[in-house]
Design a protein around this motif. Sequence first.
Motif, mmCIF file in Angstrom:
data_model
loop_
_atom_site.group_PDB
_atom_site.id
_atom_site.type_symbol
_atom_site.label_atom_id
_atom_site.label_comp_id
_atom_site.label_asym_id
_atom_site.label_seq_id
_atom_site.Cartn_x
_atom_site.Cartn_y
_atom_site.Cartn_z
ATOM 1 N N UNK A 190 171.720 -32.237 -43.815
ATOM 2 C CA UNK A 190 170.617 -33.156 -44.130
ATOM 3 C C UNK A 190 170.330 -34.047 -42.919
ATOM 4 N N UNK A 191 171.364 -34.515 -42.253
ATOM 5 C CA UNK A 191 171.188 -35.365 -41.075
ATOM 6 C C UNK A 191 170.513 -34.575 -39.963
ATOM 7 N N UNK A 192 170.927 -33.349 -39.730
ATOM 8 C CA UNK A 192 170.317 -32.502 -38.697
ATOM 9 C C UNK A 192 168.863 -32.218 -39.044
ATOM 10 N N UNK A 193 168.587 -31.917 -40.292
ATOM 11 C CA UNK A 193 167.208 -31.652 -40.739
ATOM 12 C C UNK A 193 166.333 -32.879 -40.537
ATOM 13 N N UNK B 224 162.015 -35.618 -34.769
ATOM 14 C CA UNK B 224 161.627 -35.212 -33.414
ATOM 15 C C UNK B 224 160.287 -34.466 -33.423
ATOM 16 N N UNK B 225 160.114 -33.553 -34.354
ATOM 17 C CA UNK B 225 158.852 -32.817 -34.458
ATOM 18 C C UNK B 225 157.708 -33.781 -34.757
ATOM 19 N N UNK B 226 157.928 -34.688 -35.696
ATOM 20 C CA UNK B 226 156.910 -35.672 -36.051
ATOM 21 C C UNK B 226 156.574 -36.544 -34.842
#
Length: 115
Positions: free
Chosen positions: A3-6, A12-14
Amino acid sequence: MTIVITLCVAFCVFAVIVWGLMHMRTPRFRLEREQFQQGLEDVITGQADDNEWRVLIGYPMRHDPPLEKLRLECLQIEEDEYTGKLPYLFSDAGLTRLREVRERLLALPPQSDTD
Protein backbone atom coordinates in the motif's frame (compact mmCIF):
# COMPACT_ATOMS: atom_id res chain seq x y z
CA MET A 1 4.05 -2.50 2.51
CA THR A 2 2.47 -2.71 -0.97
CA ILE A 3 0.00 0.00 0.00
CA VAL A 4 2.86 2.38 0.82
CA ILE A 5 4.61 1.61 -2.48
CA THR A 6 1.35 2.04 -4.40
CA LEU A 7 0.70 5.38 -2.72
CA CYS A 8 4.25 6.59 -3.45
CA VAL A 9 4.03 5.56 -7.10
CA ALA A 10 0.57 7.16 -7.44
CA PHE A 11 1.86 10.36 -5.82
CA CYS A 12 4.87 10.46 -8.17
CA VAL A 13 2.69 9.92 -11.25
CA PHE A 14 0.25 12.58 -10.06
CA ALA A 15 3.13 15.03 -9.38
CA VAL A 16 4.61 14.46 -12.84
CA ILE A 17 1.22 15.04 -14.49
CA VAL A 18 0.60 18.24 -12.51
CA TRP A 19 4.13 19.50 -13.25
CA GLY A 20 3.66 18.74 -16.95
CA LEU A 21 0.34 20.57 -17.10
CA MET A 22 1.80 23.58 -15.31
CA HIS A 23 4.60 23.88 -17.86
CA MET A 24 2.59 23.30 -21.02
CA ARG A 25 1.93 26.33 -23.14
CA THR A 26 -1.21 26.83 -25.12
CA PRO A 27 -0.62 26.69 -28.85
CA ARG A 28 -0.41 30.05 -30.58
CA PHE A 29 -1.24 30.98 -34.12
CA ARG A 30 1.02 33.79 -35.17
CA LEU A 31 0.67 35.35 -38.60
CA GLU A 32 3.77 37.20 -39.80
CA ARG A 33 3.84 40.12 -42.22
CA GLU A 34 4.90 37.99 -45.16
CA GLN A 35 2.02 35.59 -44.59
CA PHE A 36 -0.43 38.48 -44.20
CA GLN A 37 0.87 40.03 -47.42
CA GLN A 38 0.50 36.73 -49.29
CA GLY A 39 -3.03 36.36 -47.96
CA LEU A 40 -3.95 39.86 -49.11
CA GLU A 41 -2.50 39.18 -52.54
CA ASP A 42 -4.48 35.94 -52.79
CA VAL A 43 -7.70 37.80 -51.95
CA ILE A 44 -6.92 40.62 -54.38
CA THR A 45 -6.16 38.22 -57.23
CA GLY A 46 -9.22 36.06 -56.56
CA GLN A 47 -7.24 33.04 -55.40
CA ALA A 48 -8.56 32.95 -51.83
CA ASP A 49 -11.83 31.58 -50.54
CA ASP A 50 -13.87 32.65 -47.53
CA ASN A 51 -11.97 30.34 -45.16
CA GLU A 52 -8.62 31.81 -46.12
CA TRP A 53 -9.99 35.31 -45.57
CA ARG A 54 -11.29 34.32 -42.12
CA VAL A 55 -7.87 32.96 -41.14
CA LEU A 56 -6.21 36.13 -42.42
CA ILE A 57 -8.29 38.54 -40.36
CA GLY A 58 -9.54 36.30 -37.57
CA TYR A 59 -6.62 36.44 -35.13
CA PRO A 60 -5.39 39.51 -33.26
CA MET A 61 -1.78 40.43 -34.07
CA ARG A 62 -0.62 41.59 -30.65
CA HIS A 63 2.98 40.81 -31.57
CA ASP A 64 2.95 43.48 -34.33
CA PRO A 65 0.86 46.63 -33.60
CA PRO A 66 1.19 48.13 -37.13
CA LEU A 67 0.01 44.83 -38.62
CA GLU A 68 -2.87 44.74 -36.14
CA LYS A 69 -3.91 48.21 -37.31
CA LEU A 70 -3.98 46.96 -40.92
CA ARG A 71 -5.95 43.86 -39.86
CA LEU A 72 -8.56 46.07 -38.19
CA GLU A 73 -8.77 48.16 -41.34
CA CYS A 74 -9.36 44.97 -43.33
CA LEU A 75 -12.21 44.14 -40.95
CA GLN A 76 -13.74 47.53 -41.73
CA ILE A 77 -13.32 46.92 -45.45
CA GLU A 78 -15.02 43.57 -45.01
CA GLU A 79 -17.93 45.22 -43.25
CA ASP A 80 -18.35 47.73 -46.08
CA GLU A 81 -17.39 45.85 -49.26
CA TYR A 82 -17.54 42.08 -48.71
CA THR A 83 -19.62 40.14 -51.26
CA GLY A 84 -18.49 36.59 -50.48
CA LYS A 85 -18.79 35.60 -54.13
CA LEU A 86 -15.99 33.67 -55.78
CA PRO A 87 -13.51 34.31 -57.24
CA TYR A 88 -13.43 37.87 -55.83
CA LEU A 89 -14.72 38.13 -52.29
CA PHE A 90 -15.00 41.93 -52.45
CA SER A 91 -16.52 44.60 -54.64
CA ASP A 92 -14.26 46.62 -56.93
CA ALA A 93 -14.08 49.37 -54.32
CA GLY A 94 -13.16 46.82 -51.66
CA LEU A 95 -10.39 45.37 -53.83
CA THR A 96 -9.03 48.87 -54.38
CA ARG A 97 -9.02 49.49 -50.62
CA LEU A 98 -7.29 46.14 -50.02
CA ARG A 99 -4.62 47.11 -52.56
CA GLU A 100 -4.06 50.31 -50.56
CA VAL A 101 -3.69 48.25 -47.38
CA ARG A 102 -1.18 46.01 -49.16
CA GLU A 103 0.83 49.06 -50.26
CA ARG A 104 0.91 50.39 -46.70
CA LEU A 105 1.97 46.95 -45.48
CA LEU A 106 4.86 46.94 -47.95
CA ALA A 107 5.86 50.42 -46.77
CA LEU A 108 6.08 49.42 -43.09
CA PRO A 109 9.58 49.48 -41.63
CA PRO A 110 11.03 46.05 -40.85
CA GLN A 111 9.81 44.57 -37.62
CA SER A 112 12.42 44.29 -34.88
CA ASP A 113 12.93 40.80 -33.49
CA THR A 114 12.76 41.70 -29.82
CA ASP A 115 10.28 38.94 -28.93
